[in-house]
Design a protein around this motif. Structure first.
Motif, PDB file in Angstrom:
ATOM      1  N   GLU A  54       0.828  -1.208   0.000  1.00  0.00           N
ATOM      2  CA  GLU A  54       0.000   0.000   0.000  1.00  0.00           C
ATOM      3  C   GLU A  54       0.865   1.261   0.000  1.00  0.00           C
ATOM      4  N   ALA A  55       1.934   1.242   0.802  1.00  0.00           N
ATOM      5  CA  ALA A  55       2.822   2.406   0.852  1.00  0.00           C
ATOM      6  C   ALA A  55       3.494   2.632  -0.494  1.00  0.00           C
ATOM      7  N   LEU A  56       3.909   1.557  -1.164  1.00  0.00           N
ATOM      8  CA  LEU A  56       4.541   1.676  -2.475  1.00  0.00           C
ATOM      9  C   LEU A  56       3.543   2.220  -3.495  1.00  0.00           C
ATOM     10  N   GLY A  57       2.324   1.713  -3.479  1.00  0.00           N
ATOM     11  CA  GLY A  57       1.304   2.207  -4.407  1.00  0.00           C
ATOM     12  C   GLY A  57       1.044   3.691  -4.233  1.00  0.00           C
ATOM     13  N   ASN A  58       0.936   4.131  -2.987  1.00  0.00           N
ATOM     14  CA  ASN A  58       0.706   5.560  -2.721  1.00  0.00           C
ATOM     15  C   ASN A  58       1.892   6.410  -3.167  1.00  0.00           C
ATOM     16  N   ALA A  59       3.108   5.918  -2.904  1.00  0.00           N
ATOM     17  CA  ALA A  59       4.300   6.685  -3.265  1.00  0.00           C
ATOM     18  C   ALA A  59       4.458   6.781  -4.781  1.00  0.00           C
ATOM     19  N   LEU A  60       4.201   5.685  -5.494  1.00  0.00           N
ATOM     20  CA  LEU A  60       4.295   5.713  -6.954  1.00  0.00           C
ATOM     21  C   LEU A  60       3.254   6.661  -7.547  1.00  0.00           C
ATOM     22  N   ALA A  61       2.028   6.584  -7.038  1.00  0.00           N
ATOM     23  CA  ALA A  61       0.973   7.449  -7.558  1.00  0.00           C
ATOM     24  C   ALA A  61       1.309   8.922  -7.336  1.00  0.00           C
ATOM     25  N   LYS A  62       1.830   9.252  -6.167  1.00  0.00           N
ATOM     26  CA  LYS A  62       2.202  10.638  -5.885  1.00  0.00           C
ATOM     27  C   LYS A  62       3.304  11.101  -6.826  1.00  0.00           C
ATOM     28  N   GLN A  63       4.293  10.250  -7.052  1.00  0.00           N
ATOM     29  CA  GLN A  63       5.400  10.609  -7.937  1.00  0.00           C
ATOM     30  C   GLN A  63       4.922  10.771  -9.376  1.00  0.00           C
ATOM     31  N   ALA A 103       4.994  -5.593 -19.460  1.00  0.00           N
ATOM     32  CA  ALA A 103       6.323  -4.983 -19.417  1.00  0.00           C
ATOM     33  C   ALA A 103       6.841  -5.044 -17.981  1.00  0.00           C
ATOM     34  N   TRP A 104       8.155  -4.982 -17.822  1.00  0.00           N
ATOM     35  CA  TRP A 104       8.746  -5.110 -16.491  1.00  0.00           C
ATOM     36  C   TRP A 104       9.638  -3.917 -16.164  1.00  0.00           C
ATOM     37  N   SER A 105       9.501  -3.421 -14.950  1.00  0.00           N
ATOM     38  CA  SER A 105      10.393  -2.376 -14.460  1.00  0.00           C
ATOM     39  C   SER A 105      11.720  -2.996 -14.058  1.00  0.00           C
ATOM     40  N   ARG A 106      12.653  -2.163 -13.680  1.00  0.00           N
ATOM     41  CA  ARG A 106      13.893  -2.687 -13.111  1.00  0.00           C
ATOM     42  C   ARG A 106      13.581  -3.321 -11.757  1.00  0.00           C
ATOM     43  N   THR A 107      14.466  -4.178 -11.289  1.00  0.00           N
ATOM     44  CA  THR A 107      14.261  -4.825  -9.999  1.00  0.00           C
ATOM     45  C   THR A 107      14.760  -3.925  -8.864  1.00  0.00           C
ATOM     46  N   PHE A 108      14.089  -4.012  -7.717  1.00  0.00           N
ATOM     47  CA  PHE A 108      14.476  -3.149  -6.596  1.00  0.00           C
ATOM     48  C   PHE A 108      14.026  -3.689  -5.237  1.00  0.00           C
ATOM     49  N   GLY A 215      -2.571  -0.174 -19.987  1.00  0.00           N
ATOM     50  CA  GLY A 215      -3.040   0.554 -18.826  1.00  0.00           C
ATOM     51  C   GLY A 215      -2.868   2.063 -18.910  1.00  0.00           C
ATOM     52  N   ASN A 216      -2.948   2.694 -17.746  1.00  0.00           N
ATOM     53  CA  ASN A 216      -2.894   4.149 -17.640  1.00  0.00           C
ATOM     54  C   ASN A 216      -1.487   4.693 -17.481  1.00  0.00           C
ATOM     55  N   VAL A 217      -0.492   3.809 -17.419  1.00  0.00           N
ATOM     56  CA  VAL A 217       0.881   4.261 -17.195  1.00  0.00           C
ATOM     57  C   VAL A 217       1.820   3.331 -17.952  1.00  0.00           C
ATOM     58  N   THR A 218       2.949   3.862 -18.399  1.00  0.00           N
ATOM     59  CA  THR A 218       3.921   3.059 -19.140  1.00  0.00           C
ATOM     60  C   THR A 218       5.024   2.575 -18.210  1.00  0.00           C
ATOM     61  N   VAL A 219       5.748   1.556 -18.644  1.00  0.00           N
ATOM     62  CA  VAL A 219       6.843   1.056 -17.825  1.00  0.00           C
ATOM     63  C   VAL A 219       7.950   2.101 -17.712  1.00  0.00           C
ATOM     64  N   ALA A 220       8.117   2.934 -18.735  1.00  0.00           N
ATOM     65  CA  ALA A 220       9.126   3.996 -18.659  1.00  0.00           C
ATOM     66  C   ALA A 220       8.770   5.002 -17.566  1.00  0.00           C
ATOM     67  N   ALA A 225       9.675   6.936 -12.021  1.00  0.00           N
ATOM     68  CA  ALA A 225       9.160   7.195 -10.677  1.00  0.00           C
ATOM     69  C   ALA A 225       9.966   6.432  -9.631  1.00  0.00           C
ATOM     70  N   LEU A 226      10.335   5.196  -9.928  1.00  0.00           N
ATOM     71  CA  LEU A 226      11.163   4.421  -9.007  1.00  0.00           C
ATOM     72  C   LEU A 226      12.528   5.076  -8.812  1.00  0.00           C
ATOM     73  N   ASP A 227      13.114   5.567  -9.903  1.00  0.00           N
ATOM     74  CA  ASP A 227      14.406   6.257  -9.810  1.00  0.00           C
ATOM     75  C   ASP A 227      14.293   7.483  -8.910  1.00  0.00           C
ATOM     76  N   ALA A 228      13.202   8.222  -9.068  1.00  0.00           N
ATOM     77  CA  ALA A 228      13.000   9.429  -8.263  1.00  0.00           C
ATOM     78  C   ALA A 228      12.826   9.082  -6.786  1.00  0.00           C
ATOM     79  N   LEU A 229      12.087   8.027  -6.493  1.00  0.00           N
ATOM     80  CA  LEU A 229      11.887   7.609  -5.104  1.00  0.00           C
ATOM     81  C   LEU A 229      13.199   7.153  -4.471  1.00  0.00           C
ATOM     82  N   GLU A 230      14.028   6.522  -5.257  1.00  0.00           N
ATOM     83  CA  GLU A 230      15.329   6.097  -4.737  1.00  0.00           C
ATOM     84  C   GLU A 230      16.231   7.311  -4.500  1.00  0.00           C
TER      85      GLU A 230
END
Length: 242
Positions: A54-63, A103-108, A215-220, A225-230
């Motif tokens: 849930e925390a990851l979903g909220n953080a990704l959506a905000k980003q 499609a797959w994001s990078r692993t983290f 969907g509503n968002v691309t893997v790019a 967004a993951l890069d920004a959160l990191e």
């Protein structure tokens, strides 16, 4: 007439500015439909609240400047939701575990796969310890390391959920079952595996997010967004919730 005209200029300019629409905050790009696994058991009919997913979903959506909607589905329906475009993203998996046209994001996300053995049998020392022996598994889930090492000698006993697998293990239906280290820590923290057990780490990897191609968002966008959160340190806080 010149003076009155000059005097009117400031008022005219102000009126024009007032007629322009005020600068608004950047609009939302829509809703991120974040798919979470639920178990088929009645007590697990909804995703857990307040945890890592849930925390990851909220953080990704905000980003991503999106709203978020969490969709709880049984494991066997999660991939079809992404492939049909009914959901946007599932996190915590690898292509070898969660197969489909996505499609797959990078692993983290650090993830360990573990073999749990009852104390009725010797503590396992390698994957070879379960060659030709029944192992509790979850329906629709892939175990690539053991599948590759044991081939047809990997004897599965599938249940719809981890909770049901554990119940069968506790009832003595089999002596071994496979899961993740995180599942043991999070789902059975209060002695649910009473009687003791032995644990063998099968593999340690990092998992990522599967992203719908419809969907509503691309893997790019997800990867950015993951890069920004990191980069801003938020990812380290999120991973501590696991």
């Amino acid at each position: 007439m010149t003076a009155p005209f000059r005097a009117a200029l400031p008022y005219f300019a102000i009126a024009l500015l007032a007629a322009q629409p005020a600068a608004a905050a950047e609009p939302s790009k829509g809703t991120l439909r974040f798919v979470q696994k639920i178990e088929d058991a009645p007590s697990q009919s909804k995703p857990r609240k307040g945890g890592f997913q849930e925390a990851l979903g909220n953080a990704l959506a905000k980003q991503l400047r999106m709203k978020v909607r969490f969709i709880g589905l049984p494991r066997k329906r999660m991939m079809s939701a992404l492939e049909s475009g009914e959901g946007d993203i599932v996190c915590g998996y690898l292509p070898a575990w969660f197969r489909g046209d996505v499609a797959w994001s990078r692993t983290f996300i650090p993830t360990s796969e573990v073999l749990i053995a009852s104390t009725r049998v010797p503590a396992p020392t390698s994957i070879e310890s379960v060659r030709g022996k029944t192992v509790g598994t979850v329906l629709g889930f892939h175990y690539p390391d053991i599948e590759q090492a044991l081939g047809p000698d990997f004897l599965r006993d599938d249940a719809p959920s981890l909770n049901l697998t554990v119940r069968k293990w506790q009832a003595g239906r089999f002596d071994y079952f496979l899961t993740t280290g995180q599942s043991i820590d999070k789902q059975f923290p209060h002695g649910e595996l009473a009687g003791g057990y032995n644990l063998l780490v099968v593999s340690e990897v990092k998992s990522g997010c599967a992203v719908s191609r419809k969907g509503n968002v691309t893997v790019a966008e997800v990867s950015a967004a993951l890069d920004a959160l990191e980069k801003n340190g938020e990812m380290a806080r999120l991973l501590r919730l696991r």
